[in-house]
Design a protein around this motif. Structure first.
Motif, PDB file in Angstrom:
ATOM      1  N   MET A 175      28.831  21.702  89.008  1.00  0.00           N
ATOM      2  CA  MET A 175      30.513  21.665  87.758  1.00  0.00           C
ATOM      3  C   MET A 175      30.129  21.953  86.552  1.00  0.00           C
ATOM      4  O   MET A 175      31.648  22.600  86.436  1.00  0.00           O
ATOM      5  CB  MET A 175      31.023  20.119  88.004  1.00  0.00           C
ATOM      6  CG  MET A 175      32.148  20.012  87.270  1.00  0.00           C
ATOM      7  SD  MET A 175      32.446  18.075  87.093  1.00  0.00           S
ATOM      8  CE  MET A 175      33.019  17.439  88.707  1.00  0.00           C
ATOM      9  N   PHE A 176      29.115  22.330  86.170  1.00  0.00           N
ATOM     10  CA  PHE A 176      28.975  23.296  84.867  1.00  0.00           C
ATOM     11  C   PHE A 176      28.934  24.536  85.132  1.00  0.00           C
ATOM     12  O   PHE A 176      30.163  25.106  84.493  1.00  0.00           O
ATOM     13  CB  PHE A 176      27.639  22.388  83.775  1.00  0.00           C
ATOM     14  CG  PHE A 176      27.609  23.053  83.282  1.00  0.00           C
ATOM     15  CD1 PHE A 176      28.280  22.991  81.439  1.00  0.00           C
ATOM     16  CD2 PHE A 176      26.713  24.239  82.783  1.00  0.00           C
ATOM     17  CE1 PHE A 176      28.013  24.364  81.039  1.00  0.00           C
ATOM     18  CE2 PHE A 176      26.720  24.979  82.386  1.00  0.00           C
ATOM     19  CZ  PHE A 176      27.289  25.295  80.831  1.00  0.00           C
ATOM     20  N   GLN A 177      28.647  24.815  86.007  1.00  0.00           N
ATOM     21  CA  GLN A 177      28.552  26.385  86.463  1.00  0.00           C
ATOM     22  C   GLN A 177      30.483  26.264  86.788  1.00  0.00           C
ATOM     23  O   GLN A 177      30.691  28.221  86.149  1.00  0.00           O
ATOM     24  CB  GLN A 177      28.110  27.118  87.586  1.00  0.00           C
ATOM     25  CG  GLN A 177      26.608  27.067  86.746  1.00  0.00           C
ATOM     26  CD  GLN A 177      25.896  27.935  86.136  1.00  0.00           C
ATOM     27  OE1 GLN A 177      26.280  27.841  84.994  1.00  0.00           O
ATOM     28  NE2 GLN A 177      24.525  28.376  86.196  1.00  0.00           N
ATOM     29  N   ALA A 178      31.126  25.940  87.118  1.00  0.00           N
ATOM     30  CA  ALA A 178      32.484  26.309  87.222  1.00  0.00           C
ATOM     31  C   ALA A 178      33.406  26.552  86.632  1.00  0.00           C
ATOM     32  O   ALA A 178      34.176  26.845  86.139  1.00  0.00           O
ATOM     33  CB  ALA A 178      32.701  25.146  88.839  1.00  0.00           C
ATOM     34  N   THR A 179      33.214  25.504  85.493  1.00  0.00           N
ATOM     35  CA  THR A 179      34.288  24.843  84.171  1.00  0.00           C
ATOM     36  C   THR A 179      33.686  26.543  83.840  1.00  0.00           C
ATOM     37  O   THR A 179      34.552  26.686  82.966  1.00  0.00           O
ATOM     38  CB  THR A 179      33.895  23.955  83.680  1.00  0.00           C
ATOM     39  OG1 THR A 179      33.800  22.949  84.651  1.00  0.00           O
ATOM     40  CG2 THR A 179      34.294  23.305  82.144  1.00  0.00           C
ATOM     41  N   ARG A 180      32.101  26.797  83.113  1.00  0.00           N
ATOM     42  CA  ARG A 180      31.681  27.497  82.176  1.00  0.00           C
ATOM     43  C   ARG A 180      32.390  29.139  82.826  1.00  0.00           C
ATOM     44  O   ARG A 180      33.014  30.051  82.094  1.00  0.00           O
ATOM     45  CB  ARG A 180      30.683  27.452  82.294  1.00  0.00           C
ATOM     46  CG  ARG A 180      30.025  29.013  81.263  1.00  0.00           C
ATOM     47  CD  ARG A 180      28.441  28.577  81.338  1.00  0.00           C
ATOM     48  NE  ARG A 180      27.703  29.803  80.742  1.00  0.00           N
ATOM     49  CZ  ARG A 180      27.449  30.652  81.133  1.00  0.00           C
ATOM     50  NH1 ARG A 180      26.766  30.891  81.854  1.00  0.00           N
ATOM     51  NH2 ARG A 180      26.625  31.862  80.332  1.00  0.00           N
ATOM     52  N   SER A 181      32.561  29.177  84.146  1.00  0.00           N
ATOM     53  CA  SER A 181      32.894  30.384  84.789  1.00  0.00           C
ATOM     54  C   SER A 181      34.135  30.037  84.608  1.00  0.00           C
ATOM     55  O   SER A 181      34.996  31.770  83.890  1.00  0.00           O
ATOM     56  CB  SER A 181      32.997  30.936  86.214  1.00  0.00           C
ATOM     57  OG  SER A 181      32.606  30.456  87.048  1.00  0.00           O
ATOM     58  N   GLN A 182      35.835  29.654  84.847  1.00  0.00           N
ATOM     59  CA  GLN A 182      36.273  29.448  84.972  1.00  0.00           C
ATOM     60  C   GLN A 182      37.767  29.394  83.105  1.00  0.00           C
ATOM     61  O   GLN A 182      38.417  29.287  83.436  1.00  0.00           O
ATOM     62  CB  GLN A 182      37.268  28.290  85.924  1.00  0.00           C
ATOM     63  CG  GLN A 182      36.870  28.793  87.264  1.00  0.00           C
ATOM     64  CD  GLN A 182      37.203  29.756  87.854  1.00  0.00           C
ATOM     65  OE1 GLN A 182      38.595  30.333  87.718  1.00  0.00           O
ATOM     66  NE2 GLN A 182      36.041  31.174  88.467  1.00  0.00           N
ATOM     67  N   PHE A 183      37.149  28.274  81.780  1.00  0.00           N
ATOM     68  CA  PHE A 183      37.139  28.012  81.188  1.00  0.00           C
ATOM     69  C   PHE A 183      37.119  28.739  80.178  1.00  0.00           C
ATOM     70  O   PHE A 183      36.242  27.966  79.619  1.00  0.00           O
ATOM     71  CB  PHE A 183      37.596  26.244  81.610  1.00  0.00           C
ATOM     72  CG  PHE A 183      38.809  26.111  82.372  1.00  0.00           C
ATOM     73  CD1 PHE A 183      40.027  25.973  82.502  1.00  0.00           C
ATOM     74  CD2 PHE A 183      37.857  25.204  83.840  1.00  0.00           C
ATOM     75  CE1 PHE A 183      40.910  25.160  83.785  1.00  0.00           C
ATOM     76  CE2 PHE A 183      38.872  25.134  84.929  1.00  0.00           C
ATOM     77  CZ  PHE A 183      40.154  24.894  84.852  1.00  0.00           C
TER      78      PHE A 183
END
Length: 261
Positions: free
Chosen positions: A1-9
């Motif tokens: 979830m962190f990696q997705a958040t960091r890459s998308q936002f």
């Protein structure tokens, strides 16, 4: 979830929606980064946390006021302060001074001592407080006490809870274990309170305080599940439920010891 958040936002994207979101994201990164599982992942968390904090700084006045947040300024201050302090538990992340200014503005400029609650804004004629707002404010007060050890915070929370949750009816029903028949303002018990269910506090969605009339009113009596669970989660870190020890204060990577018998 962190990696997705960091890459998308990106932090700038989050701030453009509301600086309030920076606080919640900072808190989440603090929790993730202190137990990320590898040096590389922790380094990514540190980088992201510091970038989020830069966005806070870009929206911060010299007196600690955070701009471009929610309609409830105290809520913005509270969640930003908590987020900065939770993220500062990471090595190479330290925004404690900024958090002190942000939470100081909340307690010094937005606390209405006569009303026993927080103003929606420094010049607000009435104070509207949603369940989510109360969660943000509670989180800020918890962090101010648990990390900064600011004087008077516990007394402030006690008055805030008594006036806003009890008298103001943000809380519409209370747990049997926390009920005090001799309290200044008592609340009804939830349905099925004596059984296995009905054990959680039940909140209204929003209340409003009129300082001129010294009157509270419920402006939205619906139950917002997301906000209610969030507020209950912030509330649980304040102290003991039903007299039983609940471990920790919500601070990443910290665990309190049970009181001695």
């Amino acid at each position: 979830m962190f990696q997705a958040t960091r890459s998308q936002f990106s932090p700038a994207d989050i701030a453009s929606q509301s600086t309030r979101q920076l606080g919640q994201t900072l808190g989440a990164v603090g929790w993730y980064g202190t137990q990320a599982g590898s040096g590389e992942l922790q380094s990514n968390a540190v980088e992201y946390a510091n970038a989020l904090a830069e966005q806070v700084d870009a929206n911060l006045d010299d007196n600690g006021l955070v701009n471009n947040g929610s309609t409830n300024q105290a809520a913005t201050q509270g969640i930003i302060g908590q987020g900065l302090l939770w993220a500062s538990e990471l090595d190479s992340v330290d925004h404690t001074d900024t958090a002190t200014d942000v939470l100081g503005y909340m307690t010094d400029e937005l606390w209405d001592g006569d009303a026993g609650t927080f103003k929606s804004g420094s010049n607000a004629d009435t104070y509207t407080i949603t369940a989510r707002d109360a969660g943000d404010i509670t989180g800020g007060l918890n962090a101010a006490d648990a990390v900064l050890e600011l004087s008077g915070v516990k007394d402030t929370f006690a008055r805030f809870f008594n006036q806003t949750f009890n008298r103001g009816r943000l809380q519409r029903a209370e747990r049997p274990q926390s009920r005090d028949e001799n309290a200044e303002y008592t609340l009804p018990l939830p349905p099925e309170a004596g059984g296995e269910y009905g054990q959680a506090a039940v909140y209204n969605t929003a209340v409003e305080y009129d300082p001129a009339a010294d009157e509270w009113s419920v402006t939205d009596d619906r139950f917002n599940t997301e906000w209610a669970l969030y507020l209950a989660n912030q509330d649980i870190w304040i102290g003991q439920w039903a007299g039983d020890f609940y471990q920790g204060r919500g601070r990443p990577w910290h665990s309190d010891s049970p009181p001695s018998e």
